[in-house]
Scaffold this active site. Structure first.
Site, short mmCIF file in Angstrom:
data_model
loop_
_atom_site.label_atom_id
_atom_site.label_comp_id
_atom_site.label_asym_id
_atom_site.label_seq_id
_atom_site.Cartn_x
_atom_site.Cartn_y
_atom_site.Cartn_z
N HIS A 97 77.87 47.97 63.86
CA HIS A 97 77.70 48.96 65.00
C HIS A 97 76.98 48.92 65.90
CE1 HIS A 97 80.31 50.29 61.89
NE2 HIS A 97 79.40 51.08 61.14
N LYS A 157 68.66 55.75 56.64
CA LYS A 157 69.38 56.86 55.83
C LYS A 157 68.52 57.85 55.29
CE LYS A 157 73.63 54.59 54.49
NZ LYS A 157 74.72 55.12 55.15
C1 BG6 Z 1 79.74 52.67 57.84
C2 BG6 Z 1 78.60 52.39 57.08
O1 BG6 Z 1 80.11 51.32 58.46
O2 BG6 Z 1 79.27 53.60 59.02
C3 BG6 Z 1 77.92 53.67 56.46
O3 BG6 Z 1 78.93 51.66 55.97
C4 BG6 Z 1 77.69 54.56 57.34
O4 BG6 Z 1 77.05 53.53 55.73
C5 BG6 Z 1 78.81 54.70 58.41
O5 BG6 Z 1 77.45 55.72 56.84
C6 BG6 Z 1 78.65 55.47 59.56
O6 BG6 Z 1 79.96 55.65 60.28
P1 BG6 Z 1 80.03 57.11 61.28
O7 BG6 Z 1 81.53 57.11 61.69
O8 BG6 Z 1 80.18 58.44 59.91
O9 BG6 Z 1 78.96 57.32 62.17
#
Ligand code: BG6
Length: 468
Positions: free
Chosen positions: A251, A338
């Site tokens: 991401h 986290k």
């Molecule tokens: C996921 C991760 O890809 O993305 C998670 O594995 C994380 O740990 C999540 O919480 C966050 O995604 P979003 O769309 O909720 O921001």
């Protein structure tokens, strides 16, 4: 997209959170909106001992919709197969079942295989798809009557390091053509991320300023707090990955690529993916005095499935540079954690102060442009205006727009968008081989830097600014 041709969807890892909480809802919504072909069947595969009915109940409980009629119709075409995906027999039986369905329908259906399993199992699944013959379309070429495509969707993280990802990719490349492979990074389907290119390249306002000449720094953040913040049920899987690979490798680096890449030649999937990959290939970790921090929240080692001596990071910050004409010397920070005090994901682009000789007219200020991804997608720009009153004082004001506040905009959440694109065969929002390899190279280099730092333990609910 062919909405008439029957579709068969196979989900490996169907009892996991991803399918239960996100995917099944997305499939259901697409079914209700008549975007999925009428004759769509979903086969969930997992080791749990469940009947079709148990599985349907599990999904029904997670659906947000109270639409009983559509739920019932949708679930009638959802089936469950108990099976170990490490065992070839599971695939052989599935092959027979899918062939039978094709025979009943009198067509070679389109087939979508979705890997919602832990990355360690990818290799086994790829091999078993191949050995069982499930990777071979029943009518292999578009010229043949009754042709049905086969596509494969792979969740992140793809691989566990550069060497492993390259090995998996080579294996996958032997079984499927690149245009059959869809590697997911659901952030790419978030409206704000897609909007970065529109914002940058459709408007004449900011692009002339988009370089080292005017930009001081870029800070890419993804913080998780509250209930969602801790690893919860995912402890076992998370402990093998850690924050950098869970969110940084995919991401955050994709956010970085979109905010800093060059303009693609066109909006085709090839052009956009090529530019993202080119940008990633220019990313370097900051040597010597770069900012690298790794942390773990207090109580993490007591989470279910987590090793009690675990040194896995649940927080990291890293400083990167982009070695190209446009960006040389501009610090790019990526930061994720986290169990922090808040949930927030954004890209903050800070502009340099106005460069004036001697005393300027006004005190020096930095403008900031923020692409907001969580909790509410949108864009805002901070600027300074004269404070009303007798004096010539400045005060900060914000110009902002949020996707969810404009009622006329239908909001499409990421998984739904991704699934529609797979059915259309559009790979723009999926990660290419080149991007994956570059992402792992960068992560390998960051990891080396992080490992030189002590792991510091922070109390749950710590504000990100307080971490360092
Ligand atoms: C996921 C991760 O890809 O993305 C998670 O594995 C994380 O740990 C999540 O919480 C966050 O995604 P979003 O769309 O909720 O921001």
């Amino acid at each position: 997209m062919d909405t008439y041709k029957p579709l068969t969807i196979v989900i490996f890892g169907a009892t996991g959170d991803l399918f239960k909480k996100k995917l099944s809802q997305a499939f259901f919504d697409l079914y209700k909106e008549e975007i999925l072909p009428k004759q769509t069947s979903i086969y969930g595969i997992s080791r749990k001992d469940l009947s079709d009915e148990d599985f349907r109940k599990l999904l029904r409980e997670n659906f947000q919709s109270k639409d009983i009629k559509h739920t019932k119709d949708f679930l009638e075409n959802v089936f469950y197969k108990k099976g170990d995906i490490e065992d070839i027999e599971t695939f052989e039986e599935l092959k027979k079942e899918l062939a039978m369905r094709d025979e009943v329908l009198g067509e070679c259906t389109n087939k979508l295989f979705y890997l919602a399993v832990v990355p360690e199992l990818y290799e086994k699944v790829f091999k078993n798809l191949s050995i069982s013959g499930l990777s071979i379309p029943c009518a292999p070429s578009a010229d043949e009557k009754n042709y049905g495509w086969i596509r494969i969707l792979v969740e992140k993280p793809f691989g566990k390091d550069q060497i492993h990802a390259e090995m998996l990719d080579e294996l996958l490349g032997k079984l499927f053509a690149e245009d059959q492979i869809f590697r997911i990074d659901h952030y790419l389907a978030k409206e704000t991320l897609q909007n970065i290119l529109a914002f940058r390249f459709a408007n004449s306002l900011f692009e002339p300023l988009w370089s080292k000449k005017h930009i001081h720094s870029v800070h890419i953040k993804a913080f998780e707090g509250g209930e969602k913040g801790a690893v919860g049920e995912k402890g076992g899987a998370y402990d093998k990955i850690g924050a950098l690979k869970d969110v940084g490798q995919n991401h955050l680096l994709q956010m970085l690529a979109l905010v800093s890449m060059e303009s693609p030649e066109s909006l085709s999937s090839e052009s956009i993916r090529r530019e993202r990959a080119d940008l990633l290939s220019a990313v370097e970790v900051k040597e010597d005095d770069g900012e690298f921090v790794r942390g773990q929240y207090e109580g993490y080692i007591e989470e279910a499935g987590v090793n009690s001596f675990s040194e896995t990071e649940t927080y990291f910050k890293a400083e990167l540079n982009i070695n190209n004409e446009r960006w040389k010397g501009v610090p790019f920070y990526i930061e994720h954690g986290k169990a922090l005090s808040k949930t927030l994901a954004e890209i903050a682009v800070t502009f340099k102060e106005k460069n004036e000789e001697g005393e300027g007219l006004f005190p020096k200020v930095n403008n900031t442009l923020v692409f907001h991804i969580q909790p509410n997608e949108g864009i805002s720009v901070d600027f300074f205006a004269k404070k009303s009153g007798f004096l010539y004082e400045l005060e900060k004001k914000t110009l902002s727009f949020r996707y969810k506040s404009s009622d006329d905009t239908p909001f499409v959440y990421p998984y739904k968008k991704l699934l529609v694109d797979v059915l259309k065969g559009d790979q723009t929002l999926f990660v290419s081989t080149e991007e994956i390899c570059q992402e792992w190279r960068i992560v390998g280099e960051i990891m080396k830097k992080l490992e030189e730092k002590p792991l510091f333990v922070y109390p749950k609910g710590t504000a990100p600014e307080k971490i360092i």
